[in-house]
Design a protein around this motif. Sequence first.
Motif, PDB file in Angstrom:
ATOM      1  N   CYS A  66      31.757  20.973  66.741  1.00 45.68           N
ATOM      2  CA  CYS A  66      31.447  19.720  66.032  1.00 45.68           C
ATOM      3  C   CYS A  66      31.423  19.361  67.010  1.00 45.68           C
ATOM      4  O   CYS A  66      31.069  18.622  67.755  1.00 45.68           O
ATOM      5  CB  CYS A  66      32.877  19.209  65.572  1.00 45.68           C
ATOM      6  SG  CYS A  66      34.062  18.692  66.816  1.00 45.68           S
ATOM      7  N   LYS A  67      30.215  17.821  66.464  1.00 47.84           N
ATOM      8  CA  LYS A  67      29.716  16.527  66.866  1.00 47.84           C
ATOM      9  C   LYS A  67      29.304  15.611  66.726  1.00 47.84           C
ATOM     10  O   LYS A  67      29.952  15.585  65.012  1.00 47.84           O
ATOM     11  CB  LYS A  67      27.617  16.891  67.321  1.00 47.84           C
ATOM     12  CG  LYS A  67      27.721  18.837  67.563  1.00 47.84           C
ATOM     13  CD  LYS A  67      26.053  18.549  66.889  1.00 47.84           C
ATOM     14  CE  LYS A  67      25.699  18.666  66.081  1.00 47.84           C
ATOM     15  NZ  LYS A  67      24.325  18.815  66.097  1.00 47.84           N
ATOM     16  N   ILE A  68      29.850  14.286  67.332  1.00 44.02           N
ATOM     17  CA  ILE A  68      30.066  13.226  66.850  1.00 44.02           C
ATOM     18  C   ILE A  68      28.706  12.886  67.897  1.00 44.02           C
ATOM     19  O   ILE A  68      28.824  12.474  69.908  1.00 44.02           O
ATOM     20  CB  ILE A  68      31.429  12.857  68.211  1.00 44.02           C
ATOM     21  CG1 ILE A  68      32.307  13.524  67.589  1.00 44.02           C
ATOM     22  CG2 ILE A  68      31.612  11.012  68.000  1.00 44.02           C
ATOM     23  CD1 ILE A  68      33.974  13.219  68.214  1.00 44.02           C
ATOM     24  N   GLY A  80      38.507   8.506  65.242  1.00 44.29           N
ATOM     25  CA  GLY A  80      38.183   9.565  63.241  1.00 44.29           C
ATOM     26  C   GLY A  80      39.176  11.142  64.005  1.00 44.29           C
ATOM     27  O   GLY A  80      39.550  11.138  64.719  1.00 44.29           O
ATOM     28  N   SER A  81      38.268  11.224  63.290  1.00 37.90           N
ATOM     29  CA  SER A  81      38.318  13.956  63.522  1.00 37.90           C
ATOM     30  C   SER A  81      37.511  14.686  62.407  1.00 37.90           C
ATOM     31  O   SER A  81      37.070  13.612  61.791  1.00 37.90           O
ATOM     32  CB  SER A  81      40.096  14.148  62.679  1.00 37.90           C
ATOM     33  OG  SER A  81      40.247  13.457  61.434  1.00 37.90           O
ATOM     34  N   LYS A  82      37.369  15.677  62.996  1.00 40.07           N
ATOM     35  CA  LYS A  82      36.479  16.370  62.907  1.00 40.07           C
ATOM     36  C   LYS A  82      37.691  17.705  62.552  1.00 40.07           C
ATOM     37  O   LYS A  82      38.183  17.645  63.359  1.00 40.07           O
ATOM     38  CB  LYS A  82      35.402  16.752  63.106  1.00 40.07           C
ATOM     39  CG  LYS A  82      34.127  15.334  62.261  1.00 40.07           C
ATOM     40  CD  LYS A  82      32.965  15.765  63.065  1.00 40.07           C
ATOM     41  CE  LYS A  82      31.688  14.692  62.797  1.00 40.07           C
ATOM     42  NZ  LYS A  82      30.374  15.037  63.359  1.00 40.07           N
ATOM     43  N   VAL A  91      40.734  24.016  63.497  1.00 36.20           N
ATOM     44  CA  VAL A  91      40.793  23.388  64.636  1.00 36.20           C
ATOM     45  C   VAL A  91      40.987  22.031  64.651  1.00 36.20           C
ATOM     46  O   VAL A  91      39.460  21.379  63.981  1.00 36.20           O
ATOM     47  CB  VAL A  91      40.209  23.642  65.628  1.00 36.20           C
ATOM     48  CG1 VAL A  91      39.910  22.591  66.868  1.00 36.20           C
ATOM     49  CG2 VAL A  91      40.149  25.345  66.273  1.00 36.20           C
ATOM     50  N   ASP A  92      41.499  20.598  64.840  1.00 36.41           N
ATOM     51  CA  ASP A  92      40.955  19.365  64.246  1.00 36.41           C
ATOM     52  C   ASP A  92      40.266  18.970  65.977  1.00 36.41           C
ATOM     53  O   ASP A  92      40.995  19.109  66.786  1.00 36.41           O
ATOM     54  CB  ASP A  92      41.881  18.919  63.932  1.00 36.41           C
ATOM     55  CG  ASP A  92      42.567  19.275  62.650  1.00 36.41           C
ATOM     56  OD1 ASP A  92      41.565  18.744  61.891  1.00 36.41           O
ATOM     57  OD2 ASP A  92      43.436  19.446  62.615  1.00 36.41           O
ATOM     58  N   VAL A  93      39.243  17.921  65.824  1.00 40.19           N
ATOM     59  CA  VAL A  93      38.983  17.122  66.718  1.00 40.19           C
ATOM     60  C   VAL A  93      39.535  15.676  66.394  1.00 40.19           C
ATOM     61  O   VAL A  93      38.654  15.222  65.955  1.00 40.19           O
ATOM     62  CB  VAL A  93      37.696  17.573  67.665  1.00 40.19           C
ATOM     63  CG1 VAL A  93      37.027  16.500  68.887  1.00 40.19           C
ATOM     64  CG2 VAL A  93      37.051  19.089  67.254  1.00 40.19           C
ATOM     65  N   ILE A 116      41.958  18.067  71.063  1.00 42.80           N
ATOM     66  CA  ILE A 116      41.651  19.487  70.209  1.00 42.80           C
ATOM     67  C   ILE A 116      43.421  19.846  69.874  1.00 42.80           C
ATOM     68  O   ILE A 116      43.628  20.479  70.677  1.00 42.80           O
ATOM     69  CB  ILE A 116      40.955  20.132  70.931  1.00 42.80           C
ATOM     70  CG1 ILE A 116      39.517  19.367  70.894  1.00 42.80           C
ATOM     71  CG2 ILE A 116      40.777  21.672  70.092  1.00 42.80           C
ATOM     72  CD1 ILE A 116      39.297  19.003  72.466  1.00 42.80           C
ATOM     73  N   VAL A 117      43.001  20.282  69.012  1.00 41.93           N
ATOM     74  CA  VAL A 117      44.357  20.543  67.788  1.00 41.93           C
ATOM     75  C   VAL A 117      44.267  21.636  67.256  1.00 41.93           C
ATOM     76  O   VAL A 117      43.123  22.027  66.578  1.00 41.93           O
ATOM     77  CB  VAL A 117      44.938  19.137  66.908  1.00 41.93           C
ATOM     78  CG1 VAL A 117      46.310  19.772  66.127  1.00 41.93           C
ATOM     79  CG2 VAL A 117      45.296  17.978  67.616  1.00 41.93           C
ATOM     80  N   CYS A 118      45.522  22.803  67.063  1.00 42.67           N
ATOM     81  CA  CYS A 118      44.881  23.801  66.636  1.00 42.67           C
ATOM     82  C   CYS A 118      46.647  24.880  66.433  1.00 42.67           C
ATOM     83  O   CYS A 118      47.671  24.773  67.407  1.00 42.67           O
ATOM     84  CB  CYS A 118      44.387  24.566  67.477  1.00 42.67           C
ATOM     85  SG  CYS A 118      44.638  26.693  66.349  1.00 42.67           S
ATOM     86  N   GLU A 119      47.327  24.811  65.040  1.00 38.59           N
ATOM     87  CA  GLU A 119      49.185  25.045  64.843  1.00 38.59           C
ATOM     88  C   GLU A 119      49.517  24.122  64.845  1.00 38.59           C
ATOM     89  O   GLU A 119      50.963  24.935  66.337  1.00 38.59           O
ATOM     90  CB  GLU A 119      48.756  26.651  65.552  1.00 38.59           C
ATOM     91  CG  GLU A 119      48.075  27.730  65.226  1.00 38.59           C
ATOM     92  CD  GLU A 119      47.978  29.143  65.084  1.00 38.59           C
ATOM     93  OE1 GLU A 119      48.249  29.486  66.559  1.00 38.59           O
ATOM     94  OE2 GLU A 119      48.247  29.487  64.501  1.00 38.59           O
TER      95      GLU A 119
END
Length: 279
Positions: A66-68, A80-82, A91-93, A116-119
């Motif tokens: 993902c890109k910002i 924000g988040s993607k 997977v959330d950034v 970076i978030v996962c599970e």
Amino acid sequence: MHDPIGIPADEPTSVGRSGQSAIKSVYRTKLAGECRLITVTWCRNPLLHGLSVSVQGPEGDQQYRCKIEMKPWYFWRKQGSKHFIVDGCTVDVVWDLKVAKFNGETEPRSDYYVAIVCEDEVVLLLGDQKKDAYRKTGCRPSLIEPMLISRREHIFGKRKFTTRVKFNEKGTFHDVAVECSSDGIDPVLEIRINGKLAVQVKHLQWKFRGNESINVGKNGLQVFWDVHDWLFGSGPRHGLFIFNPIPSSPPSSNQEPDSENAMGSSSRFCLFLYAWKVE
């Protein structure tokens, strides 16, 4: 179409053409049930700042990304988040750059976070606003601490190139300065760590490639340099400097870190500094 904040496979050539500073950090951690590499890239050119996050895919490629983009002339989401999907896992950034202090640099110095978030775990957290990041995501820290494997920096200058780096994730920042001066017609290369002369190379036309072991505090550091293109190249050209901490117990192999791929299988950190000369 040219990706304004992505670093393609032919990295040095593309960065040299674009003239944009870039910092690419590679971390190893557990994500979506497997040990993977996460690459975080900050880019800066006269038009924008950019942040890119990619995760290693099942075949070793970095296909999840993902890109910002942070453009100065119109409103962009400073927080924000993607999200993207890795092997069936979301997977959330999540980021907050509202008051981030860049101080004219490519990577922010302070007052920000990128998580970076996962599970329900924060598998990687960058920045100094850690409490805000955990409160915003509502997730717990990962039980496995991520490891910084390598850092690749592209910086531009006329004769002096500087950066700040931790050679140990739990250590302090060190100021690194590379300068190519001229002693008559014979250029001299100097590398300083925290203001102190660490490496000096005279007769550079004959010693444009080499390495030297030095001490930084109580720790050993091996420095490699290759400035062939500075002396004999044309057009956009860079010198390459590698800073490789020496472990307290030597590894079984004596192989030099001649590529970042070699570091992918190592637990030791390595800094690759590409110093681009601007006429």
